[in-house]
Scaffold this motif. Structure first.
Motif, PDB file in Angstrom:
ATOM      1  N   GLU A 279       0.853  -1.197   0.000  1.00 22.68           N
ATOM      2  CA  GLU A 279       0.000   0.000   0.000  1.00 22.68           C
ATOM      3  C   GLU A 279       0.890   1.248   0.000  1.00 22.68           C
ATOM      4  O   GLU A 279       1.656   1.473   0.926  1.00 22.68           O
ATOM      5  CB  GLU A 279      -0.915   0.009   1.224  1.00 22.68           C
ATOM      6  N   LEU A 280       0.764   2.030  -1.041  1.00 21.28           N
ATOM      7  CA  LEU A 280       1.536   3.255  -1.177  1.00 21.28           C
ATOM      8  C   LEU A 280       0.596   4.444  -1.254  1.00 21.28           C
ATOM      9  O   LEU A 280      -0.512   4.343  -1.775  1.00 21.28           O
ATOM     10  CB  LEU A 280       2.413   3.211  -2.435  1.00 21.28           C
ATOM     11  N   ALA A 281       1.038   5.569  -0.762  1.00 15.83           N
ATOM     12  CA  ALA A 281       0.259   6.799  -0.860  1.00 15.83           C
ATOM     13  C   ALA A 281       0.794   7.626  -2.019  1.00 15.83           C
ATOM     14  O   ALA A 281       2.006   7.744  -2.199  1.00 15.83           O
ATOM     15  CB  ALA A 281       0.349   7.590   0.439  1.00 15.83           C
ATOM     16  N   ASN A 282      -0.109   8.165  -2.810  1.00 17.05           N
ATOM     17  CA  ASN A 282       0.316   9.093  -3.856  1.00 17.05           C
ATOM     18  C   ASN A 282       0.762  10.405  -3.236  1.00 17.05           C
ATOM     19  O   ASN A 282       0.212  10.839  -2.221  1.00 17.05           O
ATOM     20  CB  ASN A 282      -0.838   9.352  -4.828  1.00 17.05           C
ATOM     21  N   LEU A 283       1.752  11.036  -3.824  1.00 14.61           N
ATOM     22  CA  LEU A 283       2.229  12.311  -3.300  1.00 14.61           C
ATOM     23  C   LEU A 283       1.157  13.375  -3.502  1.00 14.61           C
ATOM     24  O   LEU A 283       0.521  13.442  -4.559  1.00 14.61           O
ATOM     25  CB  LEU A 283       3.528  12.719  -3.993  1.00 14.61           C
ATOM     26  N   PRO A 284       0.947  14.230  -2.493  1.00 12.86           N
ATOM     27  CA  PRO A 284      -0.071  15.278  -2.609  1.00 12.86           C
ATOM     28  C   PRO A 284       0.273  16.277  -3.713  1.00 12.86           C
ATOM     29  O   PRO A 284       1.431  16.438  -4.094  1.00 12.86           O
ATOM     30  CB  PRO A 284      -0.032  15.956  -1.233  1.00 12.86           C
ATOM     31  N   VAL A 285      -0.757  16.964  -4.188  1.00  9.18           N
ATOM     32  CA  VAL A 285      -0.595  17.977  -5.229  1.00  9.18           C
ATOM     33  C   VAL A 285      -1.111  19.304  -4.693  1.00  9.18           C
ATOM     34  O   VAL A 285      -2.198  19.369  -4.108  1.00  9.18           O
ATOM     35  CB  VAL A 285      -1.363  17.579  -6.511  1.00  9.18           C
ATOM     36  N   THR A 286      -0.332  20.356  -4.858  1.00 12.73           N
ATOM     37  CA  THR A 286      -0.714  21.672  -4.357  1.00 12.73           C
ATOM     38  C   THR A 286      -1.864  22.251  -5.177  1.00 12.73           C
ATOM     39  O   THR A 286      -2.227  21.726  -6.241  1.00 12.73           O
ATOM     40  CB  THR A 286       0.473  22.648  -4.405  1.00 12.73           C
ATOM     41  N   ALA A 287      -2.400  23.357  -4.683  1.00 11.43           N
ATOM     42  CA  ALA A 287      -3.489  24.032  -5.395  1.00 11.43           C
ATOM     43  C   ALA A 287      -3.050  24.499  -6.777  1.00 11.43           C
ATOM     44  O   ALA A 287      -3.876  24.682  -7.676  1.00 11.43           O
ATOM     45  CB  ALA A 287      -3.982  25.224  -4.572  1.00 11.43           C
ATOM     46  N   GLN A 288      -1.727  24.669  -6.972  1.00 14.83           N
ATOM     47  CA  GLN A 288      -1.191  25.118  -8.266  1.00 14.83           C
ATOM     48  C   GLN A 288      -0.781  23.949  -9.153  1.00 14.83           C
ATOM     49  O   GLN A 288      -0.211  24.143 -10.224  1.00 14.83           O
ATOM     50  CB  GLN A 288       0.007  26.058  -8.054  1.00 14.83           C
ATOM     51  N   GLY A 289      -1.050  22.716  -8.684  1.00 20.54           N
ATOM     52  CA  GLY A 289      -0.776  21.543  -9.501  1.00 20.54           C
ATOM     53  C   GLY A 289       0.616  20.980  -9.383  1.00 20.54           C
ATOM     54  O   GLY A 289       1.018  20.122 -10.181  1.00 20.54           O
ATOM     55  N   GLU A 290       1.403  21.407  -8.381  1.00 13.39           N
ATOM     56  CA  GLU A 290       2.763  20.891  -8.198  1.00 13.39           C
ATOM     57  C   GLU A 290       2.774  19.757  -7.170  1.00 13.39           C
ATOM     58  O   GLU A 290       2.063  19.807  -6.167  1.00 13.39           O
ATOM     59  CB  GLU A 290       3.707  22.015  -7.759  1.00 13.39           C
ATOM     60  N   THR A 291       3.589  18.761  -7.417  1.00 11.06           N
ATOM     61  CA  THR A 291       3.682  17.606  -6.518  1.00 11.06           C
ATOM     62  C   THR A 291       4.514  17.958  -5.291  1.00 11.06           C
ATOM     63  O   THR A 291       5.613  18.505  -5.403  1.00 11.06           O
ATOM     64  CB  THR A 291       4.319  16.404  -7.239  1.00 11.06           C
ATOM     65  N   VAL A 292       3.985  17.645  -4.123  1.00 11.42           N
ATOM     66  CA  VAL A 292       4.693  17.895  -2.864  1.00 11.42           C
ATOM     67  C   VAL A 292       5.785  16.848  -2.692  1.00 11.42           C
ATOM     68  O   VAL A 292       5.554  15.651  -2.887  1.00 11.42           O
ATOM     69  CB  VAL A 292       3.713  17.847  -1.678  1.00 11.42           C
ATOM     70  N   GLN A 293       6.980  17.285  -2.326  1.00 13.83           N
ATOM     71  CA  GLN A 293       8.111  16.386  -2.090  1.00 13.83           C
ATOM     72  C   GLN A 293       8.306  16.169  -0.594  1.00 13.83           C
ATOM     73  O   GLN A 293       8.159  17.092   0.209  1.00 13.83           O
ATOM     74  CB  GLN A 293       9.389  16.958  -2.710  1.00 13.83           C
ATOM     75  N   LEU A 294       8.661  14.929  -0.223  1.00 13.33           N
ATOM     76  CA  LEU A 294       8.797  14.568   1.190  1.00 13.33           C
ATOM     77  C   LEU A 294      10.218  14.696   1.706  1.00 13.33           C
ATOM     78  O   LEU A 294      10.464  14.459   2.888  1.00 13.33           O
ATOM     79  CB  LEU A 294       8.341  13.118   1.394  1.00 13.33           C
ATOM     80  N   ARG A 295      11.143  15.050   0.862  1.00 13.43           N
ATOM     81  CA  ARG A 295      12.570  14.920   1.125  1.00 13.43           C
ATOM     82  C   ARG A 295      13.000  15.367   2.522  1.00 13.43           C
ATOM     83  O   ARG A 295      13.711  14.659   3.217  1.00 13.43           O
ATOM     84  CB  ARG A 295      13.332  15.725   0.058  1.00 13.43           C
ATOM     85  N   ASN A 296      12.583  16.537   2.966  1.00 20.06           N
ATOM     86  CA  ASN A 296      13.145  17.085   4.206  1.00 20.06           C
ATOM     87  C   ASN A 296      12.190  16.998   5.397  1.00 20.06           C
ATOM     88  O   ASN A 296      12.348  17.749   6.366  1.00 20.06           O
ATOM     89  CB  ASN A 296      13.556  18.543   3.982  1.00 20.06           C
ATOM     90  N   LEU A 297      11.233  16.103   5.350  1.00 20.43           N
ATOM     91  CA  LEU A 297      10.264  15.995   6.431  1.00 20.43           C
ATOM     92  C   LEU A 297      10.645  14.913   7.437  1.00 20.43           C
ATOM     93  O   LEU A 297      11.323  13.949   7.105  1.00 20.43           O
ATOM     94  CB  LEU A 297       8.879  15.670   5.866  1.00 20.43           C
TER      95      LEU A 297
END
Length: 587
Positions: A279-297
């Protein structure tokens, strides 16, 4: 998260080997707990975050001399919904462990459980076993502190991946595609399809700084052959399932069970799916259509980010499924109010800003702070209206600047510590609750400072937890703001970007207040100076002589620094308010 009894059952089928000339993949969370184990084997029950960071780098440097290449280090950023009960169970066990420790040490915590021995003499390859007597829970921010240390090291930064699923699944996928060895503590990896890949458990590595590292290697295909099971057709999964059903059964009985009809097809299918379809989660998309990156979280923050703004590959977003934030178990006094409570509005603001970045249906987050059983419901924290959030942003920015100006030139206290104290006191006053920070500062300012002893009062430990909880809440806010793409700032209130810049110098884990540092803050002279600074923000009454005498009498009647016999009433969760409006008291 492991199959009870599987490793012990298959231990006779592991083969002695070496790590020389091998490509390895590392299970990140398992690595973090291995470093903690090493520290505790050296007699350091609660290693500092600095020691943990230095130790993991030193350990990897030595490993790198042994192996052909370290391919990747995976950390999980998403927990499948089906494993939430396992998470709840583990959280409950940690909190129960903390309560039991406190009950065993009612007059204070022995300093050896908090400070250990001198940290420069750490033996990374000791064969000693850690003491299991009266062990405190692990450091609250163990895994993100390890990630921070790796991220700050140019040799390993590029190897670290925070993945939208479980780390073991990504380790298994990597081995199936490229071969090699995975270093882990998770027996689940023996059941995954690893192709030509093999498994080595951290506890089976016999290492030194100079000699070749020896280990026990588990090869699922070879094990299947030796057991008389076909290596294809999911038989290793079937064997794992039989161990899951009967963890104490003999090898011969388990093999016989594997050749018998499956007793419960639905249960077996559910068991296998977790290893066959991750089970994988798709990366969220901002209101402007850009994919959110998890790198520094941090993993816990990324987990919430994915829940609030993503769908799984198998299902769309379901607004009926609550978004959960599992806050770390703090080393605190469990008989007092949770140290997470007074800093709730900081996290509430962070959740609200995230919803500005990534639109979605959920407007609440269920926080899990002190989980006592699997059925624990958590605490609901609602997001706040945009207008109110902007007012809080403005107040917080003013308070941050004011704090910097006040502390400039004052030795002994950072402006972040003063800010956390001020916000803590203000929120407690807003809730008509007693602030533990104010209480202990006032007591320290009115009495001769105690000489350091072997017992650390729980009041001091609890005050440290309050400061750490506040700083971690600011870390959540900082990391949420870091998700805003550069060209999206124009769509947010200007105060959000200003706060993003202001939070950049937020202390990392190595600079989080320790119990030792809190002891210094509570020395009479510095406690008096701190109270004077805090009066610039919040109302702190000067107690009259009669009140002071009454306090002395109560302390005489209740000798020692024992735990309170009554738990504080559960505080209420705000849906807004003026925690950050500290300047108003001066106007």
């Amino acid at each position: 998260m492991g199959i009870t009894g599987l490793t012990a059952t298959l231990q006779p089928y592991g083969q002695s080997g070496v790590l020389t000339d091998q490509n390895v993949v590392i299970d990140g969370p398992a690595l973090a707990y291995t470093i903690l184990y090493i520290c505790r084997s050296n007699g350091i029950s609660q290693p500092s975050y600095d020691l943990l960071g230095r130790s993991v780098i030193q350990w990897l440097d030595t490993l790198a001399l042994q192996v052909e290449k370290i391919d990747a280090i995976y950390f999980d950023a998403y927990l499948p919904v089906g494993k939430r009960d396992v998470r709840m169970d583990r959280s409950a066990k940690l909190f129960i462990q903390l309560m039991q420790f406190c009950n065993n040490c009612p007059k204070g915590c022995d300093s050896k459980h908090l400070f250990g021995t001198p940290e420069d003499n750490l033996d990374l390859f000791t064969t000693k076993l850690p003491s299991t007597h009266k062990q405190l829970v692990p450091p609250s921010f163990l895994v993100p502190a390890i990630i921070d240390a790796l991220d700050q090291c140019s040799r390993y930064r590029h190897l670290v991946s925070l993945v939208p699923g479980e780390a073991d699944a990504f380790c298994a996928h990597h081995l199936a595609a490229h071969g090699g060895i995975v270093l882990t503590s998770d027996s689940d990896l023996l059941v995954h399809d690893l192709g030509q890949g093999k498994v080595v458990f951290f506890r089976d590595i016999h290492a030194s700084a100079t000699d070749t590292w020896k280990c026990i290697i588990y090869d699922s295909r070879n094990i299947c052959e030796r057991l008389g099971l076909k290596p294809s057709g999911g038989n290793i999964c079937r064997f794992g399932y039989e161990v899951y059903r009967e963890p104490h059964a003999s090898i011969s009985q388990l093999v016989q069970n594997c050749s018998s009809p499956i007793p419960d097809e639905a249960e077996y299918d559910k068991f296998c799916q977790q290893y066959l379809q991750h089970e994988l989660a798709n990366l969220p998309v901002t209101a402007q259509g850009e994919t959110v990156q998890l790198r520094n979280l941090d993993p816990r923050i990324s987990e919430l980010v994915l829940q609030l703004g993503s769908s799984t590959e198998d299902a769309p977003i379901d607004s009926s499924i609550e978004s959960r934030m599992f806050l770390p178990v703090l080393i605190e006094n469990p008989l007092r109010g949770s140290a997470w409570e007074p800093c709730t509005p900081i996290r509430q603001l962070a959740y609200t800003i995230y919803r500005w970045i990534v639109p979605g249906p959920n407007s609440t987050v269920h926080e899990y702070r002190r989980v006592q059983n699997v059925g624990h419901k958590g605490r609901e924290v609602s997001m706040i209206p945009q207008r109110e959030a902007i007012e809080l942003l403005q107040s917080l920015l003013q308070t941050l600047q004011r704090t910097k100006d006040l502390v400039d030139g004052v030795d002994g206290i950072s402006y972040w510590t003063l800010l956390c104290m001020a916000l803590n006191i203000k929120e407690c006053q807003e809730q008509d609750k007693q602030s533990h920070i104010l209480q202990i500062l006032t007591q320290s300012s009115e009495h001769t400072s105690l000489k350091p002893g072997s017992k650390i009062p729980w009041d001091t430990i609890h005050a440290t937890a309050h400061l750490q909880a506040s700083l971690y809440s600011f870390r959540i806010l900082k990391q949420i703001l870091s998700l805003v793409p550069n060209d999206a700032w124009t769509h947010l209130p200007s105060e959000a970007k200003e706060l993003h810049e202001t939070l950049k110098p937020l202390p990392g884990f190595t600079d989080f207040p320790s119990v030792k540092r809190t002891e210094e803050l509570l020395q009479k002279k510095l406690a008096l100076e701190t109270l004077d600074l805090l009066r610039s923000f919040v109302h702190i009454p000067v107690r009259k002589v009669k009140e002071k005498k009454a306090l002395k009498k109560r302390k005489k009647d209740n000798k020692g620094n024992g735990l309170p016999t009554k738990r504080l009433a559960a505080p209420k969760i705000r849906t807004g308010g003026s925690i950050f409006s500290l300047l108003a008291d001066d106007e």
